[in-house]
Design a protein around this motif. Sequence first.
Motif, PDB file in Angstrom:
ATOM      1  N   THR A  48      30.057  55.240  31.004  1.00  0.00           N
ATOM      2  CA  THR A  48      30.129  53.791  31.189  1.00  0.00           C
ATOM      3  C   THR A  48      31.089  53.170  30.172  1.00  0.00           C
ATOM      4  O   THR A  48      31.397  53.757  29.129  1.00  0.00           O
ATOM      5  N   ALA A  49      31.519  51.929  30.476  1.00  0.00           N
ATOM      6  CA  ALA A  49      32.446  51.211  29.584  1.00  0.00           C
ATOM      7  C   ALA A  49      31.811  50.970  28.219  1.00  0.00           C
ATOM      8  O   ALA A  49      32.471  51.093  27.179  1.00  0.00           O
ATOM      9  N   PRO A  80      44.765  43.363  25.678  1.00  0.00           N
ATOM     10  CA  PRO A  80      44.958  44.545  26.526  1.00  0.00           C
ATOM     11  C   PRO A  80      43.674  45.313  26.827  1.00  0.00           C
ATOM     12  O   PRO A  80      43.616  46.072  27.793  1.00  0.00           O
ATOM     13  N   ARG A  81      42.632  45.118  26.037  1.00  0.00           N
ATOM     14  CA  ARG A  81      41.374  45.808  26.320  1.00  0.00           C
ATOM     15  C   ARG A  81      40.772  45.358  27.649  1.00  0.00           C
ATOM     16  O   ARG A  81      40.060  46.123  28.311  1.00  0.00           O
ATOM     17  N   ILE A  82      41.047  44.128  28.053  1.00  0.00           N
ATOM     18  CA  ILE A  82      40.471  43.614  29.315  1.00  0.00           C
ATOM     19  C   ILE A  82      40.894  44.470  30.508  1.00  0.00           C
ATOM     20  O   ILE A  82      40.028  44.988  31.223  1.00  0.00           O
ATOM     21  N   PHE A 132      35.100  41.131  41.805  1.00  0.00           N
ATOM     22  CA  PHE A 132      35.049  40.745  40.384  1.00  0.00           C
ATOM     23  C   PHE A 132      33.619  40.399  39.956  1.00  0.00           C
ATOM     24  O   PHE A 132      33.170  40.794  38.878  1.00  0.00           O
ATOM     25  N   ILE A 133      32.909  39.656  40.808  1.00  0.00           N
ATOM     26  CA  ILE A 133      31.513  39.324  40.479  1.00  0.00           C
ATOM     27  C   ILE A 133      30.698  40.612  40.378  1.00  0.00           C
ATOM     28  O   ILE A 133      29.913  40.800  39.432  1.00  0.00           O
ATOM     29  N   HIS A 134      30.892  41.508  41.330  1.00  0.00           N
ATOM     30  CA  HIS A 134      30.165  42.789  41.327  1.00  0.00           C
ATOM     31  C   HIS A 134      30.481  43.597  40.064  1.00  0.00           C
ATOM     32  O   HIS A 134      29.576  44.105  39.396  1.00  0.00           O
ATOM     33  N   THR A 135      31.760  43.694  39.724  1.00  0.00           N
ATOM     34  CA  THR A 135      32.174  44.471  38.547  1.00  0.00           C
ATOM     35  C   THR A 135      31.629  43.855  37.264  1.00  0.00           C
ATOM     36  O   THR A 135      31.169  44.570  36.366  1.00  0.00           O
ATOM     37  N   ALA A 136      31.665  42.524  37.184  1.00  0.00           N
ATOM     38  CA  ALA A 136      31.133  41.833  35.996  1.00  0.00           C
ATOM     39  C   ALA A 136      29.651  42.136  35.813  1.00  0.00           C
ATOM     40  O   ALA A 136      29.185  42.422  34.702  1.00  0.00           O
ATOM     41  N   THR A 137      28.894  42.108  36.932  1.00  0.00           N
ATOM     42  CA  THR A 137      27.455  42.380  36.819  1.00  0.00           C
ATOM     43  C   THR A 137      27.198  43.833  36.422  1.00  0.00           C
ATOM     44  O   THR A 137      26.262  44.117  35.674  1.00  0.00           O
ATOM     45  N   LEU A 138      28.035  44.766  36.914  1.00  0.00           N
ATOM     46  CA  LEU A 138      27.869  46.179  36.527  1.00  0.00           C
ATOM     47  C   LEU A 138      28.106  46.354  35.026  1.00  0.00           C
ATOM     48  O   LEU A 138      27.371  47.083  34.351  1.00  0.00           O
ATOM     49  N   LEU A 139      29.145  45.713  34.509  1.00  0.00           N
ATOM     50  CA  LEU A 139      29.436  45.797  33.066  1.00  0.00           C
ATOM     51  C   LEU A 139      28.250  45.289  32.258  1.00  0.00           C
ATOM     52  O   LEU A 139      27.838  45.905  31.271  1.00  0.00           O
ATOM     53  N   HIS A 140      27.694  44.157  32.677  1.00  0.00           N
ATOM     54  CA  HIS A 140      26.552  43.587  31.964  1.00  0.00           C
ATOM     55  C   HIS A 140      25.300  44.447  32.131  1.00  0.00           C
ATOM     56  O   HIS A 140      24.551  44.669  31.178  1.00  0.00           O
ATOM     57  N   SER A 150      32.539  44.685  24.036  1.00  0.00           N
ATOM     58  CA  SER A 150      33.666  44.689  24.981  1.00  0.00           C
ATOM     59  C   SER A 150      33.170  44.552  26.424  1.00  0.00           C
ATOM     60  O   SER A 150      33.749  43.801  27.222  1.00  0.00           O
ATOM     61  N   SER A 151      32.100  45.276  26.757  1.00  0.00           N
ATOM     62  CA  SER A 151      31.574  45.225  28.125  1.00  0.00           C
ATOM     63  C   SER A 151      31.105  43.821  28.495  1.00  0.00           C
ATOM     64  O   SER A 151      31.392  43.325  29.585  1.00  0.00           O
TER      65      SER A 151
END
Length: 332
Positions: free
Chosen positions: A106-107, A38-40, A83-91, A115-116
């Motif tokens: 931030t996350a 559920p954290r995802i 999704f690609i954009h969001t993944a790169t922001l998290l990283h 988690s990020s």
Amino acid sequence: MDTSVANNPHDRLSLTLAEDLLAVNTLIRERMSSEHAPRIPEVTAHLVEAGGKRLRPMLTLATARLCGYEGPYHVHLAATVEFIHTATLLHDDVVDESRQRRGRPTANLLWDNKSSVLVGDYLFARSFQLMVETGSLRVLDILSNAAATIAEGEVLQLTAAQNLATDESIYLKVVRGKTAALFSAATEVGGVIAGAPEAQVKALFDYGDALGIAFQIADDLLDYSGDAKATGKNVGDDFRERKLTLPVIKAVAQATPEERKFWERTIEKGHQNEDDLETALTIMAKYGTLEATRADATAWADKARAALALVPADPIRDMLEDLLDYVVSRIS
């Protein structure tokens, strides 16, 4: 209609694509769910639903519509791009040790770095599933190449950001990687999924590439000349974070020995005093580097406009052209 909405090209495009954007948001919510972790969806929703402009997925929807596409897969591709954009922001937020994005924590601050990173990995995997569902190997090739280029650009930035040997050509490689690669992929796949002629697909790629570069140069300029309320960033954040962006690169290239020592101390070594930002701005004013950076952003916007001229006339084309004016107007 609210005149501010009517006068903003981004919002006009959003209104025109409202139905498609709704489908994209629904698909994003479906695919960011996880039965076992559920954290995802918690972490993803924090970023995806934080009021981002959805500019990149809108570019895919707009270019597909512009090229006459009537199938369902432009929605899959737009969700992939987001999704690609969001993944790169998290990283990125983990790498940069950021504490705030879009005016919110931030996350990695609310949860943790692990988690990020892992949720970012999950979103990359989800994006590849969405690509495959289109059944187009060419689309898979374009977007997977973009994902690799983004990562490459980020790694290059690690070594280039605080190295005074970084020149404008290296800066452009970083910008093409971390920003323009996803813009150009987003516009190119819209044309590809629509089966547009190769000349149009190439024109859409060129438009996205030049728009992405203009967009990033404008962002880097706003860090030294923008209104903090409008940009959500404090003036000089890049300087304090020792990021070697175009206005500084131009100043370093013309620096006297004494000025070079200043840049070595503040950017390379990170020894900064309270009045160093003022000194940096004074040096940049001496060489007119903010004006030169503004001219570069405008030149890239003009390249994007020239590429767009090769695409058939359409109200959506006009909105994509207006986006260029909007990017440049932020810095004029």
